[in-house]
Write a protein that holds these residues in place. Structure first.
Motif, PDB file in Angstrom:
ATOM      1  N   ALA A 183      -7.087   1.777   3.347  1.00  0.00           N
ATOM      2  CA  ALA A 183      -6.348   2.791   2.588  1.00  0.00           C
ATOM      3  C   ALA A 183      -6.463   4.154   3.267  1.00  0.00           C
ATOM      4  N   LEU A 231      -5.050  -2.599  -4.753  1.00  0.00           N
ATOM      5  CA  LEU A 231      -4.702  -3.212  -3.470  1.00  0.00           C
ATOM      6  C   LEU A 231      -4.510  -4.715  -3.662  1.00  0.00           C
ATOM      7  N   HIS A 252       0.295   0.943  -4.721  1.00  0.00           N
ATOM      8  CA  HIS A 252       0.130   0.450  -3.363  1.00  0.00           C
ATOM      9  C   HIS A 252       1.273   0.826  -2.423  1.00  0.00           C
TER      10      HIS A 252
END
Length: 410
Positions: free
Chosen positions: A315, A264, A337
């Protein structure tokens, strides 16, 4: 686009429950009559407005084929036959146990499995990574295994179980521990935990006390590892999934490090600037590909930031069910990502029809709430079929982020 002829040629029969899923996503389902001797299946004709809808449905068709298992609200929750699951696990360990994370991420078979996009019909119980191999595969695919190898032996253990000392603690760590303690009990309920453990094949592994104590050690270890960030809200949800899926605490820690430090964006946490940039990038993607959704959100005065920021920061933990999150993370560790954007776009496309009827912000919020309950295999098929590399790519996201930065600095 030519897809209609291809689709008709496949003579696909769908379960009635699947027709409802298709109607929710693509709209315009017209029943042509019942099929005798086919149980509760029917023949249907699809009237779709966009060429990309036909393309997506053609790619989705195998995921919607019926099998002999009962209907469920979440395909990953289906109990697999133990013997078949054991055979599948052994096969995967034999094929992939000695391979590195980079080799696995480049393997097209693994990518097809995690997205459920095999060329031939794959039964629902075989979609996603094998349950018994998920721990091994996540540690490899995420890069956690490589991170662990790069650090001195015992580094994680020292952070997880530091020796007692009379020295005063770092003020940043004291603050992080205080914040962690506040968030632990509101991470998952006992019911959510036990359901998730059962779905992962770890039934009766532990109770909520076991979970919170292990999660605290992992989160506090990360705060010591990355003192610049320390602890931020949403870490408890991401760390919680690591604890549920990964057995050893040290491996939980390294998986969390891989996710927060490498997978991330680092700018997601701290001042949250990265999250805001990605919400703007998502807005630009909606403008390109789902303009009616973007217009309706604006018309009903429902800001994209009010829900998309949470989707990205967590997420999708605490957004989708835990068993659905695990399937999203299967894809996340393979494609990176960019998966968060593809899944977000898929969820919004899935409610496009219902959102189109919204006149007030409450109506739009109800449509968003329903998006959280969609079958995850349907969502992933839309994400891969409608918003794959040709539509949502890393270079495009970088371009959209740069545009958002320039717009912010004006």
């Amino acid at each position: 686009s030519g897809s209609e002829a291809s689709l008709r040629a496949s003579a696909t029969i769908l379960l009635a429950k699947d027709l409802r899923s298709v109607r929710e996503v693509f709209g315009g389902v017209v029943m042509e009559g019942m099929c005798s001797g086919a149980g509760n299946s029917v023949k249907a004709r699809f009237e779709l407005g966009l060429a990309q809808d036909w393309e997506a449905l053609a790619q989705t068709v195998h995921a919607l084929l019926p099998d002999d298992r009962p209907a469920t609200t979440n395909l990953i929750d289906l109990e697999e036959d133990n013997e078949q699951e054991d055979e599948r696990e052994q096969e995967w360990r034999k094929m992939y146990g000695d391979k590195s994370g980079s080799e696995l991420r480049a393997d097209s078979t693994i990518r097809n499995v995690v997205w459920g996009s095999m060329d031939s019909f794959v039964p629902s119980q075989q979609r996603g990574l094998p349950r018994g191999c998920r721990e091994m595969m996540w540690l490899k695919l995420s890069g956690a295994e490589e991170l662990k190898a790069k650090h001195p032996a015992g580094y994680a253990k020292m952070l997880l179980h530091p020796p007692s000392s009379g020295q005063p603690s770092d003020a940043r760590i004291v603050k992080a521990e205080s914040e962690i303690d506040k968030d632990l009990k509101r991470t998952f309920t006992e019911v959510e935990l036990q359901n998730a453990l059962a779905a992962m094949g770890r039934r009766n592994k532990g109770n909520i006390e076991w979970f919170t104590s292990k999660l605290k050690r992992v989160l506090l270890a990360y705060a010591k590892h990355n003192k610049r960030i320390g602890y931020c809200q949403s870490f408890n949800f991401i760390g919680g999934v690591c604890v549920i899926v990964i057995d050893k605490e040290e491996d939980c820690f390294w998986l969390l490090v891989a996710i927060l430090d490498n997978l991330l964006p680092k700018t997601y946490y701290g001042n949250l600037s990265g999250v805001m940039l990605d919400v703007q990038a998502l807005d630009a993607l909606l403008n390109r590909n789902l303009k009616p959704v973007k217009d309706k959100l604006e018309l009903t005065h429902l800001p994209l930031t009010s829900f998309a920021a949470q989707w990205f920061m967590c997420a999708f933990v605490n957004v989708l069910s835990l068993t659905s999150v695990v399937r999203v993370w299967d894809c996340l560790f393979v494609d990176g990502h960019v998966v968060l954007f593809r899944v977000a776009m898929a969820m919004l496309k899935a409610i496009e029809g219902e959102l189109g009827l919204a006149t007030e912000i409450e109506d739009a919020m109800m449509a968003l709430q329903r998006a959280r309950t969609l079958e995850i295999e349907t969502v992933l098929q839309i994400a891969n079929g409608c918003f794959g590399e040709e539509v949502v790519s890393r270079p495009l996201l970088m371009q959209l982020r740069n545009q958002a930065i320039r717009a912010t600095n004006r």
